[in-house]
Design an enzyme around this catalytic site. Structure first.
Site, PDB file in Angstrom:
ATOM      1  NE  ARG A  77      -7.406  -8.136   0.963  1.00 39.23           N
ATOM      2  CZ  ARG A  77      -6.996  -7.341  -0.036  1.00 39.23           C
ATOM      3  NH1 ARG A  77      -6.022  -6.482   0.166  1.00 39.23           N
ATOM      4  NH2 ARG A  77      -7.573  -7.423  -1.214  1.00 39.23           N
TER       5      ARG A  77
ATOM      6  CE  LYS B 183      -4.366  -1.803   1.671  1.00 41.29           C
ATOM      7  NZ  LYS B 183      -5.324  -1.927   2.791  1.00 41.29           N
TER       8      LYS B 183
HETATM    9  C1  8Y4 Z   1      -1.090  -1.236  -3.587  1.00 38.23           C
HETATM   10  C2  8Y4 Z   1      -1.535  -2.449  -3.160  1.00 38.23           C
HETATM   11  C3  8Y4 Z   1      -1.905  -0.146  -3.462  1.00 38.23           C
HETATM   12  C4  8Y4 Z   1      -2.791  -2.582  -2.608  1.00 38.23           C
HETATM   13  C5  8Y4 Z   1      -3.162  -0.267  -2.950  1.00 38.23           C
HETATM   14  C6  8Y4 Z   1      -3.612  -1.481  -2.523  1.00 38.23           C
HETATM   15  C7  8Y4 Z   1      -8.017  -4.321   2.444  1.00 38.23           C
HETATM   16  C8  8Y4 Z   1      -9.065  -5.145   2.022  1.00 38.23           C
HETATM   17  C9  8Y4 Z   1      -8.243  -4.088   0.311  1.00 38.23           C
HETATM   18  C10 8Y4 Z   1      -7.696  -4.282   3.830  1.00 38.23           C
HETATM   19  C11 8Y4 Z   1      -9.466  -5.863   4.162  1.00 38.23           C
HETATM   20  C12 8Y4 Z   1      -5.550  -2.584  -1.513  1.00 38.23           C
HETATM   21  C13 8Y4 Z   1     -10.187  -5.636  -0.145  1.00 38.23           C
HETATM   22  C14 8Y4 Z   1      -6.933  -2.210  -1.239  1.00 38.23           C
HETATM   23  N1  8Y4 Z   1      -7.503  -3.678   1.358  1.00 38.23           N
HETATM   24  N2  8Y4 Z   1      -9.792  -5.910   2.867  1.00 38.23           N
HETATM   25  N3  8Y4 Z   1      -9.200  -4.988   0.693  1.00 38.23           N
HETATM   26  N4  8Y4 Z   1      -8.455  -5.074   4.650  1.00 38.23           N
HETATM   27  N5  8Y4 Z   1     -10.152  -6.606   5.040  1.00 38.23           N
HETATM   28  N6  8Y4 Z   1      -4.890  -1.543  -2.043  1.00 38.23           N
HETATM   29  O1  8Y4 Z   1      -6.801  -3.565   4.301  1.00 38.23           O
HETATM   30  O2  8Y4 Z   1      -5.086  -3.667  -1.303  1.00 38.23           O
HETATM   31  S1  8Y4 Z   1      -8.067  -3.565  -1.330  1.00 38.23           S
END
Ligand code: 8Y4
Length: 290
Positions: free
Chosen positions: A266, A227
């Protein structure tokens, strides 16, 4: 052993568990629709990716068909169903694992449960029309996540007086709503929602408050993998956040374990995260402790 029941399956949460991410979206920021070829998902590539995550030690596979990244195209119910349900069916028939569905949509909850999913992971904490009732009907456990505002606007101007207190308060309220609707307290996971309507400072304050969230008495789910908070700390692009992500996962594991809580991480990078957890666990053998 601290056991958590996912339908007929039980997961030992006396040590941190790992949830591997499967993005069934063509516009994912972190892995850019790798599983897509000419507009539709390649099921055999998808199953290969899942097989690898399971071989690497994933305990849960989180399957999502809606991109929550700011500016992502909204997905219709039919589109989300078409992305998610065939994968849930294929995984159910092929692998013995715990399937999580990353969705806020009642119809997806219903059909995924019928197809063999064992966890509802909802970034909107069952606030969408019909989602709470669908979750109750499914009988499945639920991960309630905190988000301030909506995905398209959440990073515009995040604001809190006390981010830890407000996140915990929101999750307590959603918990009460779930309990009143008939979901059991032993079926709930809580997640502070890193990056969802939070500045770097908010994210780090929350990270240091993980013990307080764990003290609510539910397993905690933490998603920091790749993230932007890690990108901000390291000044690194999304393809260069592996070490930062694994380090942060391990720090979360230490924090939550110190607070006697349970944790699910996750992650995109299952192999590397499992290795870090293994080294930590084996090297903290009490026989050799101070
Ligand atoms: C790079 C990589 C930039 C990933 C943005 C992202 C969570 C989640 C997501 C979380 C739970 C994401 C579906 C966003 N994040 N579910 N989901 N907790 N429970 N962004 O933190 O990974 S998606």
């Amino acid at each position: 052993m601290k056991a958590f029941k996912f339908g007929s399956r039980t997961l030992d949460l006396s040590r941190p568990a790992v949830m591997g991410i499967l993005n069934a979206t063509p516009d994912s920021f972190s892995d850019g629709g790798q599983l897509y070829s000419n507009g539709s998902i390649d099921l055999s590539k998808t199953l290969q990716a899942i097989e690898t995550m399971l071989a690497d030690g994933a305990d849960i596979i989180d399957i999502g068909g809606e991109s929550t990244r700011p500016g992502a195209k909204p997905v219709s119910v039919d589109q989300e169903l078409a992305r998610v349900i065939p994968i849930v069916e294929a995984v159910t028939s092929r692998f013995d694992t715990i399937i999580s569905v990353d969705t806020s949509t009642a119809q997806v909850i219903n059909q995924a449960a019928a197809a063999g999913a064992s966890l509802i992971n909802d970034v909107r904490a069952l606030q969408r029309e019909g989602a709470l009732q669908a979750a109750v009907d499914s009988g499945l456990p639920v991960c309630l996540m905190h988000m301030q505002n909506q995905p398209d606007s959440m990073q515009a101007n995040p604001h809190y007086q006390d981010v830890v207190a407000e996140v915990v308060d929101f999750l307590r309220q959603r918990k009460q709503t779930c309990l009143a609707a008939g979901i059991g307290p032993e079926q709930l996971l809580l997640d502070p929602g890193f990056g969802f309507g939070k500045t770097l400072e908010h994210n780090l304050t929350l990270f240091n408050g993980l013990g307080q969230l764990a003290a609510e008495g539910h397993p905690v789910l933490v998603g920091v993998s790749r993230k932007s908070m890690i990108g901000q700390l390291l000044n690194s692009q999304v393809d260069n956040r592996l070490i930062g992500s694994v380090t942060m996962a391990l720090l979360a594991a230490q924090r939550v374990t110190e607070a006697r809580g349970s944790l699910i991480l996750r992650v995109h990078d299952v192999n590397e995260t499992v290795q870090a957890l293994d080294v930590w666990q084996q090297s903290s053998n009490k026989e050799f402790g101070k």
